[in-house]
Design a protein around this motif. Structure first.
Motif, short mmCIF file in Angstrom:
data_model
loop_
_atom_site.label_atom_id
_atom_site.label_comp_id
_atom_site.label_asym_id
_atom_site.label_seq_id
_atom_site.Cartn_x
_atom_site.Cartn_y
_atom_site.Cartn_z
N LEU A 70 43.72 30.04 43.17
CA LEU A 70 42.86 31.20 43.42
C LEU A 70 42.61 31.96 42.13
O LEU A 70 43.48 32.05 41.26
N GLN A 71 41.42 32.53 42.03
CA GLN A 71 41.03 33.20 40.79
C GLN A 71 41.83 34.44 40.48
O GLN A 71 42.19 34.69 39.33
N GLY A 72 42.12 35.24 41.50
CA GLY A 72 42.81 36.50 41.28
C GLY A 72 41.86 37.56 40.73
O GLY A 72 40.68 37.29 40.48
N PRO A 73 42.36 38.77 40.53
CA PRO A 73 41.50 39.85 40.04
C PRO A 73 41.08 39.64 38.60
O PRO A 73 41.92 39.60 37.70
N LYS A 74 39.79 39.48 38.37
CA LYS A 74 39.25 39.35 37.02
C LYS A 74 38.76 40.72 36.57
O LYS A 74 37.79 41.26 37.11
N LEU A 75 39.42 41.29 35.61
CA LEU A 75 39.11 42.63 35.13
C LEU A 75 38.27 42.51 33.86
O LEU A 75 38.69 41.91 32.88
N ARG A 76 37.05 43.10 33.90
CA ARG A 76 36.13 42.96 32.77
C ARG A 76 35.43 44.28 32.51
O ARG A 76 35.20 45.07 33.43
N VAL A 77 35.07 44.50 31.26
CA VAL A 77 34.24 45.66 30.92
C VAL A 77 32.80 45.34 31.31
O VAL A 77 32.45 44.21 31.64
N GLY A 78 31.94 46.37 31.26
CA GLY A 78 30.53 46.18 31.58
C GLY A 78 29.75 45.61 30.39
O GLY A 78 30.31 44.95 29.51
N LYS A 79 28.45 45.89 30.37
CA LYS A 79 27.58 45.35 29.33
C LYS A 79 27.22 46.42 28.30
O LYS A 79 27.34 47.62 28.55
N PHE A 108 31.16 50.92 30.17
CA PHE A 108 31.45 51.03 31.60
C PHE A 108 32.63 50.12 31.96
O PHE A 108 32.69 48.96 31.54
N LEU A 109 33.57 50.66 32.74
CA LEU A 109 34.69 49.88 33.25
C LEU A 109 34.60 49.89 34.78
O LEU A 109 34.97 50.89 35.41
N PRO A 110 34.10 48.82 35.39
CA PRO A 110 33.84 48.82 36.83
C PRO A 110 35.08 48.57 37.69
O PRO A 110 35.02 47.84 38.68
N HIS A 111 36.20 49.18 37.30
CA HIS A 111 37.46 48.98 38.03
C HIS A 111 38.15 50.32 38.20
O HIS A 111 38.96 50.72 37.34
N PRO A 112 37.86 51.06 39.26
CA PRO A 112 38.50 52.37 39.44
C PRO A 112 40.01 52.29 39.49
O PRO A 112 40.70 53.26 39.12
N ARG A 123 48.71 50.18 26.58
CA ARG A 123 47.80 49.33 25.80
C ARG A 123 46.76 48.68 26.71
O ARG A 123 47.05 48.34 27.86
N LEU A 124 45.56 48.50 26.17
CA LEU A 124 44.50 47.76 26.84
C LEU A 124 44.04 46.66 25.88
O LEU A 124 43.62 46.95 24.75
N LEU A 125 44.16 45.44 26.30
CA LEU A 125 43.81 44.29 25.46
C LEU A 125 42.50 43.71 25.95
O LEU A 125 42.36 43.34 27.12
N LYS A 157 33.68 41.19 28.63
CA LYS A 157 34.94 40.64 28.14
C LYS A 157 36.10 41.10 29.04
O LYS A 157 36.09 42.19 29.61
N GLY A 158 37.11 40.24 29.15
CA GLY A 158 38.23 40.51 30.02
C GLY A 158 39.14 41.61 29.50
O GLY A 158 39.24 41.84 28.29
N VAL A 159 39.80 42.29 30.44
CA VAL A 159 40.74 43.38 30.12
C VAL A 159 42.12 42.99 30.63
O VAL A 159 42.28 42.61 31.79
N SER A 160 43.12 43.07 29.75
CA SER A 160 44.51 42.84 30.13
C SER A 160 45.28 44.14 29.97
O SER A 160 45.03 44.92 29.04
N LEU A 161 46.25 44.35 30.87
CA LEU A 161 46.97 45.62 30.91
C LEU A 161 48.47 45.34 30.91
O LEU A 161 49.13 45.37 31.96
N PRO A 162 49.06 45.10 29.75
CA PRO A 162 50.47 44.72 29.71
C PRO A 162 51.44 45.82 30.12
O PRO A 162 52.58 45.53 30.49
N ASP A 163 51.02 47.08 30.03
CA ASP A 163 51.92 48.19 30.32
C ASP A 163 51.64 48.87 31.67
O ASP A 163 52.34 49.81 32.03
N THR A 164 50.62 48.40 32.38
CA THR A 164 50.14 49.11 33.57
C THR A 164 50.33 48.26 34.82
O THR A 164 49.94 47.09 34.85
#
Length: 479
Positions: A70-79, A108-112, A123-125, A157-164
Motif C-alpha cells: 500500500l502507498q501510505g500517506p504521501k506528503l508533498r508540498v504544492g506547486k 502551499f502545504l496541502p496537509h493540515p 525538522r522538515l526534510l 516534492k515529498g515532505v519527511s518529518l523525522p521529529d513529528t
C-alpha cells in the motif's frame, strides 16, 4: 523446484516484468514471491498481475506468495509559480495553508495534519532530504522555517518529518480502496503497510483484513523504532524499508537499525524482509557494484528471511539478471565457513510453548543425527515459523493442506512449502512425508528424516509429536 538457499527473494513487478513470460523467468531465476506496488498499480492491473502469477504457479506446481504494498500517506508540498525556486541557507521560508502558487518565500502545504503537529525545533526534510528546514514558529495554519541546508525546491516534492508524530493513521482513502480491492481478490497473501508510526496504525487494517492476509509493517520512520517491540508483536512480518528510513534518520545509523530489527524479528519468530537499493546499479547495468554485493551478503549473514528487489526487477534493463545475481550471492554466503557461526550465535531461546519445544528438539535431533530434512505439518503456518526460527542446518519442508498458508510461508527463511492433503493416520503421515521428501529432492532411499506433527491429526496448533523415519528402498514408503 528446489532452491539451493534459505533466504527468500521478493521481486517487485513493473513495466519491465509484468507479462507472464517474464514472471515465469523471474521465478525460474529465483524469485520466491512477488510484490505489487499499489503506488503505481491500478486495481485492474493488480488483478491482471495476480492472474499471471497464479498461472505461473499452476505451471510450476509450487506455491508463490504475492505481496500488495500500500502507498501510505504521501506528503508533498504544492506547486510554484515558476516550477521551482532557489533558496539559500539561513533564509526564512514558510509552508502554509494558502492554496496559491509558491515563490521564494512560501509554498502551499496541502496537509493540515502537518500544520497542526509540527512544533518549533522540528525538522522538515524536502525531496528526500535534499532540502532541510527547521521550524521556528507554528500557528496551525503556517510553519515558519529556517533553511538549514539545500538550495532548491520544486513542484510536488515529498515532505519527511523525522521529529513529528502525525495524528492521522497510516491508511489513506486510496489505501482503503486498494485494501478492499486486494481483499476482494482473495488471492493476495501479504499486505505491506507504509509509514507505520505506532502499533495503533495496525488496528484498522487488522480489523478490515480479519486474517485474510498477513500484515507486513514497513519500518521507515523514527517514531516506529520507539515502539518497535509492540509493532513487531502486532505485525505478522516486518520490512526494513531503508529508503525513507535513511532520509528521516542519519544514514549512517541505518545498518545498525537493520541488524537490530533483523534480530528482534528472529527472536519473535516473525519474518523480516530487507529492502531498497540492494542492487540499485543493476537498473541500468548487467552487474552490481562490489558494495551492493556486500550489502546483500550482510542481510543474508544476519539471517534475514528475505531480500527484496524494487526498481531492479520492476523497471530495470536487467530484471532476470538481478534476481539471478541475488540468488547467487545468497547461495555463496550460505556456504561460507563463517555463516553457521554467525547464524547460530543469534539463536534465540525457545518460548515456553509446545511448538517451540518440538521445533527445538527437531533441530537438535536432525543436526545430531545428520538427518536429511525436517518435515513439519503445518495448517496455520505457526509450526513452519517455529521451525524456521531455529535456523537449522538441514532443509525444512513445510507440508500444509491450506494453499493460503503455503503461499504465505513463501517469505519465510528456509521453508520449502508443499501443498498436500492432511494425513489420515500416523502411517499415512510418515509415508506422505517420506514420499514428498524424496520427490522434492531432499532425500534418497535409506536417508532419514524427522517429522513434526500434531495428534489428533489435522488439528491446528496441536504440534506435539516427533517421528524419525527412513525413506524406503523404493523412495516412496516410509519404514
Amino acid at each position: 523446484m528446489k532452491r539451493l538457499r534459505n533466504v527468500k527473494i521478493l521481486a517487485t513487478l513493473g513495466p519491465a516484468s509484468s507479462d507472464e513470460d517474464m514472471i515465469r523467468k523471474l521465478h525460474a531465476a529465483g524469485a520466491d514471491l512477488f510484490r505489487i506496488n499499489m503506488s503505481h498499480s491500478s486495481h485492474e492491473l493488480m488483478r491482471t498481475l495476480i492472474g499471471r502469477i497464479r498461472a505461473v504457479e499452476r505451471e510450476c506446481g509450487r506455491p508463490i506468495g504475492i505481496l500488495a504494498d500500500l502507498q501510505g500517506p504521501k506528503l508533498r508540498v504544492g506547486k510554484f509559480a515558476e516550477g521551482s525556486v532557489t533558496l539559500s541557507a539561513g533564509q526564512t521560508f514558510v509552508l502554509d495553508n494558502r492554496d496559491e502558487p509558491g515563490d521564494s518565500t512560501r509554498v502551499f502545504l496541502p496537509h493540515p495534519e502537518i500544520l497542526e503537529a509540527v512544533q518549533p525545533g522540528h525538522r522538515l526534510l524536502i525531496d528526500d532530504g535534499r532540502l532541510q528546514l527547521l521550524a521556528v514558529e507554528s500557528d496551525k495554519t503556517s510553519i515558519t522555517c529556517t533553511v538549514v541546508s539545500g538550495t532548491k525546491i520544486s513542484d510536488r516534492k515529498g515532505v519527511s518529518l523525522p521529529d513529528t508524530t502525525l495524528g492521522v493513521g497510516a491508511l489513506t482513502e486510496k489505501d482503503r480502496a486498494d485494501l478492499d480491492a486486494v481483499l476482494a481478490t482473495n488471492d493476495v497473501d501479504w499486505v505491506a503497510l507504509s509509514f507505520i508510526q505506532r502499533p495503533e496504525d495496525l488496528a484498522e487494517v487488522r480489523k478490515i483484513a480479519r486474517g485474510r492476509v498477513g500484515l507486513m509493517s514497513k519500518i521507515e520512520k523514527p517514531q516506529a523504532l520507539e515502539r518497535i517491540d509492540e509493532i513487531i508483536e502486532l505485525s505478522d512480518a516486518l520490512m526494513v524499508a531503508r529508503g525513507d528510513l535513511g532520509v528521516e534518520m542519519p544514514i549512517e545509523s541505518v545498518p545498525g537499525i537493520q541488524k537490530q530489527l533483523t534480530r528482534a524479528c528472529r527472536r519473535a519468530g516473525k519474518p523480516v524482509v530487507v529492502a531498497t537499493q540492494m542492487l540499485e546499479s543493476m537498473i541500468s547495468a548487467p552487474v552490481p557494484t562490489r558494495a551492493e554485493v556486500s550489502d546483500v551478503a550482510t542481510a543474508v549473514f544476519e539471517g534475514a528471511d528475505a531480500v527484496m528487489l524494487s526498481a531492479e526487477s520492476a523497471a530495470g534493463d536487467y530484471p532476470v539478471e538481478a534476481v539471478t545475481m541475488m540468488a547467487s550471492i545468497a547461495r555463496k554466503v550460505e556456504r561460507d565457513p563463517n555463516y553457521p557461526g554467525i547464524i547460530y550465535s543469534q539463536r534465540p531461546q525457545p518460548e515456553a510453548t509446545g511448538a517451540d519445544a518440538i521445533s527445538l528438539a527437531a533441530r537438535q535431533i536432525a543436526e545430531t543425527l545428520n538427518l536429511s530434512a525436517i518435515v513439519c505439518y503445518t495448517s496455520s503456518g505457526n509450526t513452519g515459523l517455529r521451525a524456521a526460527r531455529e535456523r537449522p542446518n538441514v532443509p525444512v519442508i513445510a507440508l500444509s493442506p491450506v494453499y493460503q498458508t503455503a503461499r504465505r510461508l513463501s517469505v519465510v527463511w528456509g521453508l520449502h512449502c508443499v501443498v498436500t492433503e492432511d494425513a489420515t493416520d500416523l502411517d499415512d503421515m510418515v509415508d506422505r512425508a517420506c514420499r514428498i521428501a524424496f520427490r522434492e529432492g531432499f532425500g534418497k532411499p535409506g536417508d532419514r528424516i524427522i517429522i513434526s506433527a500434531g495428534v489428533p491429526l489435522g488439528t491446528p496448533g496441536s504440534t506435539n509429536m516427533l517421528r524419525i523415519a527412513y525413506i524406503g528402498s523404493d523412495g516412496m514408503t516410509g519404514i
